[in-house]
Write a protein that holds these residues in place. Structure first.
Motif, PDB file in Angstrom:
ATOM      1  N   THR A   1      -0.874 -14.049  -1.316  1.00 24.48           N
ATOM      2  CA  THR A   1       0.037 -13.063  -0.730  1.00 24.48           C
ATOM      3  C   THR A   1       1.502 -13.294  -1.094  1.00 24.48           C
ATOM      4  O   THR A   1       2.352 -12.486  -0.752  1.00 24.48           O
ATOM      5  CB  THR A   1      -0.094 -13.079   0.803  1.00 24.48           C
TER       6      THR A   1
ATOM      7  N   ASP B   1       0.946  -0.733  -2.595  1.00 24.50           N
ATOM      8  CA  ASP B   1       0.734  -1.960  -3.367  1.00 24.50           C
ATOM      9  C   ASP B   1      -0.061  -3.033  -2.633  1.00 24.50           C
ATOM     10  O   ASP B   1      -0.266  -4.123  -3.178  1.00 24.50           O
ATOM     11  CB  ASP B   1       2.092  -2.546  -3.787  1.00 24.50           C
ATOM     12  N   TRP B   2      -0.505  -2.736  -1.420  1.00 21.56           N
ATOM     13  CA  TRP B   2      -1.209  -3.782  -0.674  1.00 21.56           C
ATOM     14  C   TRP B   2      -2.201  -3.162   0.306  1.00 21.56           C
ATOM     15  O   TRP B   2      -1.903  -2.156   0.951  1.00 21.56           O
ATOM     16  CB  TRP B   2      -0.221  -4.662   0.090  1.00 21.56           C
TER      17      TRP B   2
ATOM     18  N   GLU C   1      -5.152  -4.356   3.411  1.00 23.02           N
ATOM     19  CA  GLU C   1      -5.699  -5.429   4.233  1.00 23.02           C
ATOM     20  C   GLU C   1      -6.903  -4.902   5.010  1.00 23.02           C
ATOM     21  O   GLU C   1      -6.847  -3.813   5.590  1.00 23.02           O
ATOM     22  CB  GLU C   1      -4.666  -5.961   5.221  1.00 23.02           C
TER      23      GLU C   1
ATOM     24  N   PRO D   1      -3.878  -6.557  -3.540  1.00 22.54           N
ATOM     25  CA  PRO D   1      -3.378  -5.333  -4.170  1.00 22.54           C
ATOM     26  C   PRO D   1      -4.536  -4.501  -4.716  1.00 22.54           C
ATOM     27  O   PRO D   1      -5.640  -5.022  -4.916  1.00 22.54           O
ATOM     28  CB  PRO D   1      -2.506  -5.872  -5.307  1.00 22.54           C
TER      29      PRO D   1
END
Length: 266
Positions: free
Chosen positions: A222, A135-136, A138, A158
């Motif tokens: 975030t 789900d994320w 970076e 996401p």
């Protein structure tokens, strides 16, 4: 072991002759306390038979000195790069949705714009996917100088599940988006007429620019609190440009993302 300082210079007798060296060699190594670098002091210490503790402190001093010199070279190169007045062209036109007819810069537009000027001054950029979960995601963008100093900027979001994207396309879309924005962030550049031109004010008179500005901030949020903050700022901006349709669409996006954060916190 304590941190080495230039006080260690005093512990090395720069005038002390090295008996094993011929006079010609001694003369080529002659330095003064004012001009000596840590490398000079380390060499003289070795030749003078200094103890291990002194050598270790001088080696630490040399490392610190090299890092400062690398940072100084990076700063000079980056200042020269900024003086190039790099222009990022918007090479992609939006064909549907609320921004239909508008253009934006794709990742390759940004890379093509900044790379020649970066290389000219010994700078280079690269990315690393520093977080990759379901789900994320970076992405961290690194800006390096040939002398060794580097700086970085990270941004997360996401997977972009909008439209008809499959799971892989959703992740690829977010990764590309994050690469584009982190590169712009670390180089301090923006597209022509991009967002608020860095002046911190909400764009006026252009609904599409307002939507793009706050959509970007929403993606970077975030936490649920971040979403609330962006939503509040966006509401005032959409009202200023009298874009009810755009506000309703943005509000739905923000509420959905806030719900996702709050649901995940349970």
């Amino acid at each position: 072991m304590r941190e080495a300082t230039m006080a260690d210079v005093v512990e090395v007798d720069l005038a002390q002759p090295v008996a094993a060296k011929p006079p010609a060699v001694q003369q080529s190594h002659a330095v003064t306390a004012a001009s000596a670098t840590p490398a000079d002091l380390l060499r003289i210490a070795v030749e003078s038979g200094a103890d291990l503790d002194k050598l270790e402190r001088l080696m630490a001093l040399q490392t610190q000195w090299e890092a400062k010199e690398a940072k100084r070279a990076f700063d000079a190169a980056f200042a020269a790069f900024k003086a190039e007045s790099v222009t990022i062209l918007k090479g992609r036109k939006v064909t549907d949705g609320p921004l239909k007819g508008k253009s934006y810069a794709e990742l390759h537009d940004v890379v093509n714009a900044v790379t020649p000027a970066l290389s000219k001054y010994g700078l280079s950029s690269s990315w690393k996917l520093t977080q990759d979960t379901k789900d994320w995601m970076e992405v961290t963008c690194y800006l390096r100088h040939v002398n060794g100093h580097e700086e970085s900027v990270s941004m997360g979001g996401p997977p972009d599940a909008g439209g008809a994207k499959n799971a892989i396309q959703a992740r690829a879309s977010t990764k590309t988006y994050l690469e584009r924005y982190t590169l712009k962030a670390i180089t301090g550049l923006s597209e022509q007429m991009d967002d608020d031109d860095g002046n911190g004010k909400a764009p006026q008179g252009n609904p599409d620019e307002v939507f793009m500005k706050y959509e970007s901030q929403l993606l970077e949020a975030t936490t649920a609190d971040d979403v609330r903050r962006v939503r509040a700022l966006a509401g005032a901006a959409f009202e200023a440009v009298k874009d009810v349709k755009g506000w309703n669409q943005f509000k739905a996006m923000a509420d959905k993302k806030k719900a996702e954060f709050e649901g995940g916190a349970k």
